[in-house]
Design a protein around this motif. Sequence first.
Motif: not given
Length: 156
Positions: A112, A137, A140, A143-145, A147-148, A151
């Motif tokens: 990933r 990277r 990101h 933060v993205q993980s 946030a997922s 959600d």
Amino acid sequence: MSLGRFQNCNQSGMNDFRRHAVEDVPKTVGDHIRKRRLGLKVYQKDVAAQIGVDETSIHNWETNVSQPSLEYMPAIIDFVGYNPLPAAKTWAERLVRHRVSLGITQAEAARRLVVDQATLAKWERGEREPAGAFLARVDHFLVQSEASRVDARRAG
């Protein structure tokens, strides 16, 4: 080891809830599961069904005979309602904690992040820290993980 407080239940046939010592401050993932389960007054089989394991696994985790496999961490976090892993104090610990919280292997995290697994291993051991484009990277990814996960909890 502190015996903490004893949990009792007045309903007959619920021996699972009777006279079990519960740590005031849980130390292991199993301690966190047990504290939450007893607080909800549910059986180990109910927790097992929610997490996707058998009742024996819950028993073994709660008694610290064994630790949960990586793949079950997201479901455990959902069950207890927070991340029971120790807080990260270093960059390396932050990476490991996050990866384990996602329930993914080092190889999958490296995929990933689009880095070599050996590089990620060095970051996780604290031998090196990501810099430049690699740092971007990793930031990101973290933060993205997260946030997922937030959600997914809201949707579920």
